[in-house]
Motif scaffolding. Sequence first.
Motif, PDB file in Angstrom:
ATOM      1  N   TRP A 265       0.820  -1.211   0.000  1.00  0.00           N
ATOM      2  CA  TRP A 265       0.000   0.000   0.000  1.00  0.00           C
ATOM      3  C   TRP A 265       0.861   1.272   0.000  1.00  0.00           C
ATOM      4  N   LEU A 266       2.191   1.111   0.084  1.00  0.00           N
ATOM      5  CA  LEU A 266       3.104   2.248  -0.050  1.00  0.00           C
ATOM      6  C   LEU A 266       3.931   2.155  -1.333  1.00  0.00           C
ATOM      7  N   LEU A 267       3.446   1.385  -2.283  1.00  0.00           N
ATOM      8  CA  LEU A 267       4.194   1.141  -3.511  1.00  0.00           C
ATOM      9  C   LEU A 267       4.572   2.438  -4.229  1.00  0.00           C
ATOM     10  N   ASP A 268       3.672   3.427  -4.210  1.00  0.00           N
ATOM     11  CA  ASP A 268       3.898   4.669  -4.939  1.00  0.00           C
ATOM     12  C   ASP A 268       4.312   5.816  -4.025  1.00  0.00           C
ATOM     13  N   ALA A 269       4.790   5.491  -2.811  1.00  0.00           N
ATOM     14  CA  ALA A 269       4.978   6.537  -1.800  1.00  0.00           C
ATOM     15  C   ALA A 269       6.416   7.002  -1.629  1.00  0.00           C
ATOM     16  N   MET A 270       7.372   6.467  -2.384  1.00  0.00           N
ATOM     17  CA  MET A 270       8.755   6.899  -2.213  1.00  0.00           C
ATOM     18  C   MET A 270       8.865   8.406  -2.456  1.00  0.00           C
ATOM     19  N   GLY A 271       9.476   9.099  -1.500  1.00  0.00           N
ATOM     20  CA  GLY A 271       9.609  10.552  -1.576  1.00  0.00           C
ATOM     21  C   GLY A 271       8.405  11.305  -1.066  1.00  0.00           C
ATOM     22  N   GLU A 272       7.389  10.581  -0.588  1.00  0.00           N
ATOM     23  CA  GLU A 272       6.185  11.233  -0.086  1.00  0.00           C
ATOM     24  C   GLU A 272       6.092  11.108   1.434  1.00  0.00           C
ATOM     25  N   GLN A 273       5.189  11.880   2.016  1.00  0.00           N
ATOM     26  CA  GLN A 273       4.995  11.862   3.455  1.00  0.00           C
ATOM     27  C   GLN A 273       4.226  10.617   3.866  1.00  0.00           C
ATOM     28  N   PRO A 276       4.176  11.888  10.287  1.00  0.00           N
ATOM     29  CA  PRO A 276       4.098  13.334  10.490  1.00  0.00           C
ATOM     30  C   PRO A 276       5.457  14.010  10.322  1.00  0.00           C
ATOM     31  N   LYS A 277       5.437  15.251   9.910  1.00  0.00           N
ATOM     32  CA  LYS A 277       6.663  16.032   9.779  1.00  0.00           C
ATOM     33  C   LYS A 277       7.386  16.058  11.124  1.00  0.00           C
ATOM     34  N   GLY A 278       8.701  15.887  11.086  1.00  0.00           N
ATOM     35  CA  GLY A 278       9.495  15.849  12.305  1.00  0.00           C
ATOM     36  C   GLY A 278       9.742  14.454  12.844  1.00  0.00           C
ATOM     37  N   MET A 279       9.078  13.456  12.269  1.00  0.00           N
ATOM     38  CA  MET A 279       9.236  12.083  12.749  1.00  0.00           C
ATOM     39  C   MET A 279      10.070  11.274  11.763  1.00  0.00           C
ATOM     40  N   SER A 280      11.059  10.538  12.281  1.00  0.00           N
ATOM     41  CA  SER A 280      11.929   9.702  11.450  1.00  0.00           C
ATOM     42  C   SER A 280      11.948   8.280  11.992  1.00  0.00           C
ATOM     43  N   GLU A 310      12.504   9.951   6.863  1.00  0.00           N
ATOM     44  CA  GLU A 310      13.216  11.119   7.398  1.00  0.00           C
ATOM     45  C   GLU A 310      12.293  12.331   7.379  1.00  0.00           C
ATOM     46  N   ASP A 311      12.073  12.905   8.552  1.00  0.00           N
ATOM     47  CA  ASP A 311      11.195  14.083   8.674  1.00  0.00           C
ATOM     48  C   ASP A 311       9.829  13.805   8.047  1.00  0.00           C
ATOM     49  N   GLY A 312       9.368  12.556   8.213  1.00  0.00           N
ATOM     50  CA  GLY A 312       8.061  12.155   7.701  1.00  0.00           C
ATOM     51  C   GLY A 312       8.058  11.651   6.277  1.00  0.00           C
ATOM     52  N   ILE A 313       9.182  11.800   5.546  1.00  0.00           N
ATOM     53  CA  ILE A 313       9.242  11.446   4.122  1.00  0.00           C
ATOM     54  C   ILE A 313       9.898  10.084   3.945  1.00  0.00           C
ATOM     55  N   LEU A 314       9.273   9.209   3.160  1.00  0.00           N
ATOM     56  CA  LEU A 314       9.819   7.886   2.880  1.00  0.00           C
ATOM     57  C   LEU A 314      11.063   8.011   2.009  1.00  0.00           C
ATOM     58  N   LYS A 315      12.193   7.464   2.487  1.00  0.00           N
ATOM     59  CA  LYS A 315      13.473   7.615   1.795  1.00  0.00           C
ATOM     60  C   LYS A 315      14.055   6.305   1.281  1.00  0.00           C
ATOM     61  N   ASN A 316      13.775   5.185   1.932  1.00  0.00           N
ATOM     62  CA  ASN A 316      14.423   3.918   1.557  1.00  0.00           C
ATOM     63  C   ASN A 316      13.477   2.745   1.749  1.00  0.00           C
ATOM     64  N   TRP A 317      13.634   1.737   0.885  1.00  0.00           N
ATOM     65  CA  TRP A 317      12.997   0.448   1.094  1.00  0.00           C
ATOM     66  C   TRP A 317      13.893  -0.416   1.983  1.00  0.00           C
ATOM     67  N   SER A 349      16.380  -4.034  13.972  1.00  0.00           N
ATOM     68  CA  SER A 349      16.298  -3.068  15.065  1.00  0.00           C
ATOM     69  C   SER A 349      15.944  -1.689  14.519  1.00  0.00           C
ATOM     70  N   LEU A 350      15.026  -0.988  15.204  1.00  0.00           N
ATOM     71  CA  LEU A 350      14.537   0.301  14.708  1.00  0.00           C
ATOM     72  C   LEU A 350      14.488   1.340  15.817  1.00  0.00           C
ATOM     73  N   SER A 351      14.584   2.598  15.430  1.00  0.00           N
ATOM     74  CA  SER A 351      14.397   3.719  16.350  1.00  0.00           C
ATOM     75  C   SER A 351      13.429   4.700  15.713  1.00  0.00           C
ATOM     76  N   LEU A 352      12.429   5.132  16.491  1.00  0.00           N
ATOM     77  CA  LEU A 352      11.441   6.104  16.036  1.00  0.00           C
ATOM     78  C   LEU A 352      11.593   7.386  16.854  1.00  0.00           C
ATOM     79  N   THR A 353      11.456   8.508  16.207  1.00  0.00           N
ATOM     80  CA  THR A 353      11.543   9.790  16.909  1.00  0.00           C
ATOM     81  C   THR A 353      10.538   9.839  18.057  1.00  0.00           C
ATOM     82  N   LEU A 354      11.001  10.198  19.239  1.00  0.00           N
ATOM     83  CA  LEU A 354      10.129  10.287  20.401  1.00  0.00           C
ATOM     84  C   LEU A 354       9.465  11.656  20.465  1.00  0.00           C
ATOM     85  N   GLY A 355       8.312  11.674  21.123  1.00  0.00           N
ATOM     86  CA  GLY A 355       7.645  12.939  21.371  1.00  0.00           C
ATOM     87  C   GLY A 355       8.099  13.548  22.685  1.00  0.00           C
TER      88      GLY A 355
END
Length: 448
Positions: A265-273, A276-280, A310-317, A349-355
Amino acid sequence: MTQSLDTLTQTLLETAKRAGAEAADVLAVQGTAISIDVRGGALEQAERSEGIDLGLRVLIGKRQACVSASDTSLATMQAMAERAVAMAKEAPEDPYIGLAEPDQLASDWDVAALELADPSDEPSPAALQDDAQRVEAAALAVDGISQVEGASAGYSHQQIHLATSNGFSGGYARTDRGISCSAITGTGANMERDFAGEARIYQNDLPSPESIGQQAAERALARANARQPATGAYPVLFDERISTSLIAHLTSAINGVSVARGSSWLLDAMGEQVLPKGMSLTSSPHRARIAGSKPFDGEGLATREVTFVEDGILKNWVLDLATARQLGLTSNAHAARGTTAPPSPSAGSLSLTLGDKTRDELIAEMGTGLLVTSMIGATINPNTGDYSRGAAGFWVENGEITHAVNECTIAGNLRDMLKTLIPGNDARMHLSRPIPSLLVEGLTLAGK
């Protein structure tokens, strides 16, 4: 026979080449596991397992086959190699399979810095039984707990070694020490239960059995008198105990296999949000004393930090060698491998931006809605991201928890849900995926 894993893997590689393999890799896993269960203060079950598993993958042209065995005799390895070669010759061609290029292989790593194995002695069965008895006693000591369904303690030690026919050879050890308890309150139709468990690489980092048992009891007591919520659209707060499931749905959608098959469902989402902005969202394979850390991946490539969002934008598979080739990209060293199957991509292993808000502050902010602490089942449409899961937790009214909730379903669309996430600051940093509580606005809640 007794040989080092390095020697065993090299012997099996040589055997495979003599049997006709053009290329091959071998994964060897040698392990010990101990598990102790108690009930009513007495030993209920004790298990110990030891052994070596060998996994051989052979490649002939663009065909491959995998075989595995738990016997390290020369005769067994010869039979493995011959069987794998025969299977590969009959396998369908896959233009994307193949070992790494020599310059892609990891050549230097510092396993000691990762602290993946506790150097202290293996705990005795008596010590594990004592932990299990203590966690059970601590839960039963809390008023209102009618019984403890299960109290366990365990330990495991694994030695892992990977070798390839084009020159890679490397290994490392892992240890794990855990304690868990499931407590029950009430009887009959009014029975409710909940669980607490902790696991660490280093035994000295493990919380006390008493604290774990008390937590299980408190969680169970909070579940008393649970009832169905009203149907409607409400904000839902995913407790940090289960919030990692939301991120797992995201990493599944950006997994190279799903993308290459066109079933994401994210097949066409590379480079898109997508967040949320600020979350990596970043893979973090070199965090010390973390179960998901590792110096190289399942194909011998050096692991490194990779930012997926990165900053809400999909950068890598999430890529291994085969999916990277299929997508015209380069592997980012996220191949996972067992002894029974070829490599496949895994986020690890993953890390998500904390609030900056606590869970209580998020509860106050949501007003009226549902705090989810456990989930069952899942219906996820891989192509659209439509989401539906059974849930239980606590009803929130005017920013305060009022009562326990069960037998309800939450539904929404993952693409929309992930864009509205509000993260808390309560992630448990010792986990391989330290994901905080996550607030999602406007989900559909099906109850009474």
